[in-house]
Design a protein around this motif. Structure first.
Motif, PDB file in Angstrom:
ATOM      1  N   ALA A 296       0.831  -1.207   0.000  1.00  0.00           N
ATOM      2  CA  ALA A 296       0.000   0.000   0.000  1.00  0.00           C
ATOM      3  C   ALA A 296       0.862   1.252   0.000  1.00  0.00           C
ATOM      4  CB  ALA A 296      -0.930  -0.005   1.211  1.00  0.00           C
ATOM      5  N   ALA A 297       1.951   1.226   0.779  1.00  0.00           N
ATOM      6  CA  ALA A 297       2.857   2.381   0.823  1.00  0.00           C
ATOM      7  C   ALA A 297       3.458   2.651  -0.547  1.00  0.00           C
ATOM      8  CB  ALA A 297       3.958   2.139   1.850  1.00  0.00           C
ATOM      9  N   SER A 298       3.767   1.589  -1.279  1.00  0.00           N
ATOM     10  CA  SER A 298       4.328   1.749  -2.618  1.00  0.00           C
ATOM     11  C   SER A 298       3.314   2.380  -3.568  1.00  0.00           C
ATOM     12  CB  SER A 298       4.775   0.387  -3.162  1.00  0.00           C
ATOM     13  OG  SER A 298       5.240   0.508  -4.487  1.00  0.00           O
TER      14      SER A 298
ATOM     15  N   GLU B  50       4.009   8.324  -4.244  1.00  0.00           N
ATOM     16  CA  GLU B  50       4.144   9.611  -4.920  1.00  0.00           C
ATOM     17  C   GLU B  50       3.151  10.656  -4.400  1.00  0.00           C
ATOM     18  OE1 GLU B  50       4.142   9.228  -9.163  1.00  0.00           O
ATOM     19  OE2 GLU B  50       5.579   7.557  -9.143  1.00  0.00           O
ATOM     20  N   LEU B  51       2.152  10.209  -3.642  1.00  0.00           N
ATOM     21  CA  LEU B  51       1.156  11.120  -3.079  1.00  0.00           C
ATOM     22  C   LEU B  51       1.428  11.445  -1.620  1.00  0.00           C
ATOM     23  CD1 LEU B  51      -2.337   9.929  -4.407  1.00  0.00           C
ATOM     24  CD2 LEU B  51      -1.269  12.136  -4.823  1.00  0.00           C
TER      25      LEU B  51
ATOM     26  N   TYR C  59      -9.233   5.702 -15.120  1.00  0.00           N
ATOM     27  CA  TYR C  59      -7.961   5.683 -14.386  1.00  0.00           C
ATOM     28  C   TYR C  59      -7.435   7.083 -14.080  1.00  0.00           C
ATOM     29  CZ  TYR C  59      -8.162   0.774 -15.555  1.00  0.00           C
ATOM     30  OH  TYR C  59      -8.571  -0.533 -15.652  1.00  0.00           O
ATOM     31  N   ARG C  60      -8.308   8.071 -14.179  1.00  0.00           N
ATOM     32  CA  ARG C  60      -7.909   9.441 -13.854  1.00  0.00           C
ATOM     33  C   ARG C  60      -8.934  10.077 -12.924  1.00  0.00           C
ATOM     34  NH1 ARG C  60      -3.895  11.916 -16.996  1.00  0.00           N
ATOM     35  NH2 ARG C  60      -2.968  10.425 -18.442  1.00  0.00           N
ATOM     36  N   GLY C  61      -8.476  10.960 -12.086  1.00  0.00           N
ATOM     37  CA  GLY C  61      -9.376  11.640 -11.172  1.00  0.00           C
ATOM     38  C   GLY C  61      -8.670  12.811 -10.521  1.00  0.00           C
ATOM     39  N   TYR C  62      -9.294  13.367  -9.517  1.00  0.00           N
ATOM     40  CA  TYR C  62      -8.630  14.423  -8.747  1.00  0.00           C
ATOM     41  C   TYR C  62      -9.051  14.350  -7.287  1.00  0.00           C
ATOM     42  CZ  TYR C  62     -12.903  17.335  -9.420  1.00  0.00           C
ATOM     43  OH  TYR C  62     -14.187  17.821  -9.463  1.00  0.00           O
ATOM     44  N   ILE C  63      -8.119  14.705  -6.418  1.00  0.00           N
ATOM     45  CA  ILE C  63      -8.428  14.904  -5.013  1.00  0.00           C
ATOM     46  C   ILE C  63      -9.028  16.296  -4.883  1.00  0.00           C
ATOM     47  CG2 ILE C  63      -7.433  15.174  -2.705  1.00  0.00           C
ATOM     48  CD1 ILE C  63      -5.205  13.218  -3.595  1.00  0.00           C
ATOM     49  N   ALA C  64     -10.136  16.396  -4.161  1.00  0.00           N
ATOM     50  CA  ALA C  64     -10.745  17.710  -3.919  1.00  0.00           C
ATOM     51  C   ALA C  64     -10.199  18.257  -2.604  1.00  0.00           C
ATOM     52  CB  ALA C  64     -12.254  17.600  -3.868  1.00  0.00           C
TER      53      ALA C  64
ATOM     54  N   GLY D  81      -3.180  -1.048 -11.000  1.00  0.00           N
ATOM     55  CA  GLY D  81      -3.346  -0.580  -9.633  1.00  0.00           C
ATOM     56  C   GLY D  81      -2.058  -0.454  -8.846  1.00  0.00           C
ATOM     57  N   SER D  82      -0.918  -0.467  -9.524  1.00  0.00           N
ATOM     58  CA  SER D  82       0.361  -0.518  -8.812  1.00  0.00           C
ATOM     59  C   SER D  82       0.841   0.836  -8.287  1.00  0.00           C
ATOM     60  CB  SER D  82       1.443  -1.112  -9.722  1.00  0.00           C
ATOM     61  OG  SER D  82       1.604  -0.327 -10.899  1.00  0.00           O
ATOM     62  N   LYS D  83       0.329   1.940  -8.846  1.00  0.00           N
ATOM     63  CA  LYS D  83       0.831   3.251  -8.418  1.00  0.00           C
ATOM     64  C   LYS D  83      -0.182   4.344  -8.776  1.00  0.00           C
ATOM     65  CE  LYS D  83       4.907   3.597  -7.649  1.00  0.00           C
ATOM     66  NZ  LYS D  83       5.738   3.343  -6.433  1.00  0.00           N
ATOM     67  N   ILE D  84      -0.307   5.316  -7.880  1.00  0.00           N
ATOM     68  CA  ILE D  84      -1.079   6.527  -8.161  1.00  0.00           C
ATOM     69  C   ILE D  84      -0.079   7.650  -8.401  1.00  0.00           C
ATOM     70  CG2 ILE D  84      -2.834   8.144  -7.346  1.00  0.00           C
ATOM     71  CD1 ILE D  84      -3.787   5.959  -5.429  1.00  0.00           C
ATOM     72  N   HIS D  85      -0.209   8.329  -9.539  1.00  0.00           N
ATOM     73  CA  HIS D  85       0.755   9.348  -9.936  1.00  0.00           C
ATOM     74  C   HIS D  85       0.113  10.741  -9.939  1.00  0.00           C
ATOM     75  CE1 HIS D  85       3.279   6.042 -11.516  1.00  0.00           C
ATOM     76  NE2 HIS D  85       2.150   5.562 -12.020  1.00  0.00           N
TER      77      HIS D  85
END
Length: 398
Positions: free
Chosen positions: A35-37, A41-42, A260-265, A286-290
């Motif tokens: 999960a940490a991996s 990047e976030l 596979y794209r979105g945004y944090i509000a 699902g291996s990484k959120i960039h």
């Protein structure tokens, strides 16, 4: 000095990060560090928040706990080891008001809530009955007291007077709850799970519902469910986010880019409430959120702004929704079938499951009503010409 320090703390803005849908049905947890991996990047973004709020779009329970309920659409469940993803993200509140929390019945729901409690993760939007499901989460940060309430459209797995489930949207109940929380908190935020999946533009009905929550006293509305990005607006000075898209939701049969794209509000609470989108993409495995950067970030922010500018224009919103009715409504409307045998004492629930969902879910109901209206008035042909514009809006520039 102590008085000045206290005043500075009181004046500092509170930063809340709202994250979209997470589900791990098609993803294996590879153990410690995985999960940490995924989130590495976030890390800086998530660590900057006073609180991280995540929509948990799945019960977390092991094999043998619960069983799929009768419903239309897939029944989702994920391995309970994925609670470490919420912990690693610094999740300070899990939102469970959605159309999949109840997918494996009350046993799986109870297991999930006990699991979250055991890991010191508060949750809202679900409970042992409708009153508990509507319970608000209250906290104080930097001198500002906040209440957060979560509700979802009425699909499957909603709670009743004496049955467990999610907080199904009920106008009078949510209005009363907002009023109740306004008496004890400086700010009230409603998280709403609803809308038309895959449509980058909210329906007129969604806009009306979310704006009405502001009229009832909500200081912000943060919504999702569409599995794609939608825009945001300020209504009567209050931010309304229509959909952030998925946060981490691997799906083996879907390769289309919007999924596979979105945004944090990022919701900042100070003298007034403001929202800022933080776009990202995640790998199809699902291996990484960039988090996005450079030209890709600028293009995505411009795309979100383009979608946002469509929302206040009532005529344009209706025109585009009519186009959506010919994309989605015409395929759904064939399920509006009611035979005599469906209502006999021996009938099987799955014979009317689609009919029930199309009439009880607010967004599906609106879609059926408008599609029928277009057909009744002879405007389907005209609306079909608009469908190509929707298809273009679905394309995120990268």
């Amino acid at each position: 000095d102590c008085a000045r320090h206290k005043a500075e703390e009181t004046m500092r803005e509170t930063k809340l990060l709202f994250c979209g849908d997470v589900c791990f049905r098609h993803q294996k947890n590879r153990g410690p560090g995985h999960a940490a991996s995924i989130l590495s990047e976030l890390e800086t973004v998530l660590d900057s928040a006073d609180k991280v709020i995540i929509n948990l779009e799945t019960p977390l329970a092991p094999d043998g706990v619960g069983a799929p309920i009768t419903k239309s659409g897939p029944a989702l469940i994920s391995d309970p080891s994925w609670v470490d993803f919420l912990e690693e993200a610094g999740c300070g509140l899990a939102v469970m008001a959605n159309n999949h929390t109840g997918d494996y019945g009350e046993d799986a729901l109870s297991y999930t809530t006990e699991l979250l409690t055991g890991h010191s993760i508060p949750y809202i939007g679900a409970g042992s009955d409708i009153d508990e499901a509507y319970s608000a989460y209250r906290f104080t940060s930097n001198g500002t007291s906040v209440s957060i309430i979560a509700v979802c459209e009425n699909e499957f797995g909603t709670a009743g007077k004496s049955s467990a489930g999610t907080a199904g949207y009920a106008p009078e109940r949510i209005g009363s709850k907002i009023a109740e929380e306004k008496l004890v908190s400086d700010k009230v935020i409603v998280v709403f799970h609803g809308g038309c999946e895959n449509n980058p533009v909210p329906s007129p009905g969604c806009r009306a519902r979310y704006r009405n929550l502001v009229r009832l006293g909500a200081d912000a509305v943060i919504a999702g469910h569409t599995h794609c990005i939608q825009g945001y607006e300020y209504f009567q000075g209050c931010p309304i986010v229509y959909s952030m898209g998925n946060f981490l939701f691997k799906w083996s049969s879907i390769e289309e880019e919007p999924w596979y794209r979105g945004y944090i509000a990022e919701l900042s609470i100070g003298d007034r409430l403001t929202v800022r989108p933080i776009p990202y993409r995640f790998d199809t495995d699902g291996s990484k959120i960039h988090p996005l950067a450079g030209d890709e970030l600028e293009k995505t922010l411009a795309y979100i702004e383009k979608l946002s500018l469509l929302i206040p224009d009532t005529d344009e919103l209706q025109r585009l929704y009519d186009g959506w009715c010919t994309i989605s409504g015409l395929s759904y409307i064939k399920c509006l079938v009611a035979k005599d045998e469906y209502f006999s004492a021996q009938r099987a629930p799955d014979e009317i499951v689609h009919l029930r969902n199309l009439l009880s879910c607010e967004s599906h109901n609106e879609l059926m009503r408008r599609t029928l209206e277009l057909a009744f008035t002879g405007k389907l042909g005209e609306a079909k010409e608009i469908a190509a514009e929707i298809r273009e809006l679905q394309k995120i520039p990268t």
